[in-house]
Scaffold this active site. Sequence first.
Site, PDB file in Angstrom:
ATOM      1  N   LYS A   1      -0.291  -9.479  -8.030  1.00  0.00           N
ATOM      2  CA  LYS A   1      -0.028 -10.169  -6.812  1.00  0.00           C
ATOM      3  C   LYS A   1      -0.493  -8.047  -6.387  1.00  0.00           C
ATOM      4  O   LYS A   1      -0.329  -7.224  -6.839  1.00  0.00           O
ATOM      5  CB  LYS A   1       0.342 -10.770  -5.790  1.00  0.00           C
ATOM      6  CG  LYS A   1       1.957  -9.998  -6.233  1.00  0.00           C
ATOM      7  CD  LYS A   1       2.676  -9.634  -4.293  1.00  0.00           C
ATOM      8  CE  LYS A   1       4.055  -9.286  -4.218  1.00  0.00           C
ATOM      9  NZ  LYS A   1       3.492  -8.885  -3.566  1.00  0.00           N
TER      10      LYS A   1
ATOM     11  N   HIS B   1       6.887 -12.662  -9.766  1.00  0.00           N
ATOM     12  CA  HIS B   1       8.017 -12.866 -10.263  1.00  0.00           C
ATOM     13  C   HIS B   1       9.238 -13.021  -9.606  1.00  0.00           C
ATOM     14  O   HIS B   1      10.210 -13.422 -10.514  1.00  0.00           O
ATOM     15  CB  HIS B   1       8.035 -11.093 -10.790  1.00  0.00           C
ATOM     16  CG  HIS B   1       8.709  -9.997  -9.703  1.00  0.00           C
ATOM     17  ND1 HIS B   1       7.987  -9.685  -7.604  1.00  0.00           N
ATOM     18  CD2 HIS B   1       9.922 -10.667  -8.797  1.00  0.00           C
ATOM     19  CE1 HIS B   1       8.776  -9.374  -7.367  1.00  0.00           C
ATOM     20  NE2 HIS B   1       9.689  -9.518  -7.306  1.00  0.00           N
TER      21      HIS B   1
ATOM     22  N   LYS C   1      13.302 -15.879 -11.231  1.00  0.00           N
ATOM     23  CA  LYS C   1      14.406 -15.903 -11.028  1.00  0.00           C
ATOM     24  C   LYS C   1      15.109 -17.523 -11.329  1.00  0.00           C
ATOM     25  O   LYS C   1      14.799 -18.327 -10.536  1.00  0.00           O
ATOM     26  CB  LYS C   1      14.298 -15.547  -9.676  1.00  0.00           C
ATOM     27  CG  LYS C   1      14.376 -13.622  -9.647  1.00  0.00           C
ATOM     28  CD  LYS C   1      14.365 -14.234  -7.611  1.00  0.00           C
ATOM     29  CE  LYS C   1      13.960 -12.964  -7.460  1.00  0.00           C
ATOM     30  NZ  LYS C   1      14.848 -11.326  -8.436  1.00  0.00           N
TER      31      LYS C   1
ATOM     32  N   GLU D   1      15.461  -7.555   3.249  1.00  0.00           N
ATOM     33  CA  GLU D   1      15.728  -6.494   2.592  1.00  0.00           C
ATOM     34  C   GLU D   1      16.103  -5.588   3.527  1.00  0.00           C
ATOM     35  O   GLU D   1      15.968  -5.321   4.878  1.00  0.00           O
ATOM     36  CB  GLU D   1      14.227  -6.149   1.532  1.00  0.00           C
ATOM     37  CG  GLU D   1      13.690  -6.648   1.404  1.00  0.00           C
ATOM     38  CD  GLU D   1      12.296  -6.198   0.489  1.00  0.00           C
ATOM     39  OE1 GLU D   1      11.827  -5.599  -0.738  1.00  0.00           O
ATOM     40  OE2 GLU D   1      11.105  -5.953   1.394  1.00  0.00           O
TER      41      GLU D   1
ATOM     42  N   ASP E   1       2.029  -9.494   2.273  1.00  0.00           N
ATOM     43  CA  ASP E   1       3.240  -8.612   1.030  1.00  0.00           C
ATOM     44  C   ASP E   1       4.006  -9.312   0.823  1.00  0.00           C
ATOM     45  O   ASP E   1       4.101  -9.871  -0.669  1.00  0.00           O
ATOM     46  CB  ASP E   1       3.893  -7.667   1.347  1.00  0.00           C
ATOM     47  CG  ASP E   1       3.969  -7.016   0.316  1.00  0.00           C
ATOM     48  OD1 ASP E   1       3.695  -6.866  -1.305  1.00  0.00           O
ATOM     49  OD2 ASP E   1       5.117  -6.542   0.665  1.00  0.00           O
TER      50      ASP E   1
ATOM     51  N   HIS F   1       5.004 -15.017  -2.288  1.00  0.00           N
ATOM     52  CA  HIS F   1       6.388 -15.116  -2.284  1.00  0.00           C
ATOM     53  C   HIS F   1       6.904 -16.678  -1.859  1.00  0.00           C
ATOM     54  O   HIS F   1       7.465 -17.222  -2.298  1.00  0.00           O
ATOM     55  CB  HIS F   1       7.347 -14.435  -2.270  1.00  0.00           C
ATOM     56  CG  HIS F   1       7.496 -13.404  -2.976  1.00  0.00           C
ATOM     57  ND1 HIS F   1       6.707 -13.293  -4.408  1.00  0.00           N
ATOM     58  CD2 HIS F   1       7.537 -11.559  -2.645  1.00  0.00           C
ATOM     59  CE1 HIS F   1       6.494 -11.867  -4.965  1.00  0.00           C
ATOM     60  NE2 HIS F   1       6.674 -10.976  -4.607  1.00  0.00           N
TER      61      HIS F   1
ATOM     62  N   LYS G   1      11.694  -5.916   6.008  1.00  0.00           N
ATOM     63  CA  LYS G   1      12.458  -4.869   5.679  1.00  0.00           C
ATOM     64  C   LYS G   1      13.271  -3.669   6.396  1.00  0.00           C
ATOM     65  O   LYS G   1      13.174  -4.253   7.939  1.00  0.00           O
ATOM     66  CB  LYS G   1      10.543  -3.728   5.180  1.00  0.00           C
ATOM     67  CG  LYS G   1      10.145  -4.098   4.084  1.00  0.00           C
ATOM     68  CD  LYS G   1       9.563  -3.023   3.906  1.00  0.00           C
ATOM     69  CE  LYS G   1       8.828  -3.163   2.291  1.00  0.00           C
ATOM     70  NZ  LYS G   1       9.420  -3.600   1.682  1.00  0.00           N
TER      71      LYS G   1
END
Length: 505
Positions: free
Chosen positions: A167, A197, A201, A235, A254, A259, A355
């Site tokens: 991505k 990714h 998990k 995050e 993003d 995700h 963030k």
Amino acid sequence: MDKNDTGPTPAPATVDPAPPCTLVIFGASGDLTKRLLMPALYNLAAGKLLSDGFTIIGVDHNDNDDAGWRRDLTETMQSFTQDHTSEFHPDHIDETAWGFIRDRLGFRKGDFSDSATFRDLAGALDGNVVFYLAVSARFFGPIVEQLGTAGLLKQADGAYRRVVIEKPFGSDLASAKALNARILAQGDETQFFRIDHFLGKETVQSILAIRFANGMLEPVWRAEYIDNIAITAAETIGVEARGAFYEPTGALRDMVPNHLFQLLCMVGMEMPETLEAEEIRDRKADLVKAIRPIPPGDAVRGQYAAGTEQGRAVIAYRDEPNVARDSRTETYVGLKLTIDTPRWQGVPFYLRTGKRMTDRVTEIAVTFKVPARSPFQANQESEIAPDILRLRIDPEQGMSVAMNVKRPGPQTHLGRVTATFDYGDFFRETPSVGYETLLYDCMTGDATLFQRADSIEAAWAAVEPLLQAWRDAPVEFYSAGSDGPAEAEALLARDGRAWLPLGEG
């Protein structure tokens, strides 16, 4: 209860190694290769999941050779033993496992836009090949076209040719469609593995088992019993040194169409008839296509201001390197989604990502409805709170359930308890950076955890109204180290709901 039910689960039956193949990594000198791909390959080698016929060819524009690339990667791998902030931080590097990888590394200098690079590569390749595009997104289309022109994507004599694409896959609906058309002109859909990714998990992969393999959950996983579902990816870090990338991208592009929507698919999709890859991907695609386009009124965009993060002062996003002083790029997104399926009729899905927030947390919180009728409702001293199931994905992997019980004592008052479990308490965990399963699945041809063209395009279609509306829109500010902007709290408050505090549960 059988005593074996409480101890660690025995290791599963031996898994066969992937068939022999050559892994060609474009972007051999890049951060992704060093930080994630090499540790993942090292872990696969340690687990005996790579064939003796496995080889790696790295391609990049910088000057290097086989010995130099091996030396550089060996030094990087050793540095991880001292860096406990990285996703890969072993106590030591096992010489046998790393030696297996190191001795199979070969480097080629090449320009991604030069056809000679690909003609020369063709002479070194035979049999099964996986091409991994660990490069900037602007190279995805050109590299695939060069591979096609050089005949490197032709499959013959039972050998496969596959391409892994990172991505971001496009930056909006139009660019995603254009990129899909560009790569599919060079090969079949089954040859392209669009990677995320998050799906590597173990807790994410386990969601389907939690939903569909448990009789106490599957029947109630629907609108009649669930009040709302909230997905969080928070995050504590800021934009760090990625300002040049982040400025034109922002949190929505993003994180959301990839995700967060992947987590949404796992928690919201209909039951697949089988565990075959295309059956599961069909159900995921159905779910994404059922997301109603998100109106701007159901979304909040925020940007972190200066604040205190875990006891230390941190600067505002606008003061980060390579960020405009009047930037309107969002570092936080809060959304309310509506899914037009019978299962989720009337159930809101709330998504948030940001963030510089209070805590690092990725989780899915399923809030159930309180009982329609209960004798405890007549007792004003006993407030019935909703049951909440929290699937913890990162940094801890596990699950918790908050529910009502009677408080000890002669009076009938309700109390709140939380039951938790960590995967590590029941299963032997193997070292992972999240790419091991994905790389192994690509080598073996299992596309279950990879995105398909129709799902990618449907995800961009859902957020397209926000991309258009936010072009010149202001951002709401929130202090670094907080749970996000006040407007995000108001988004849920208007429905009589609230975000769960970060870090609890």
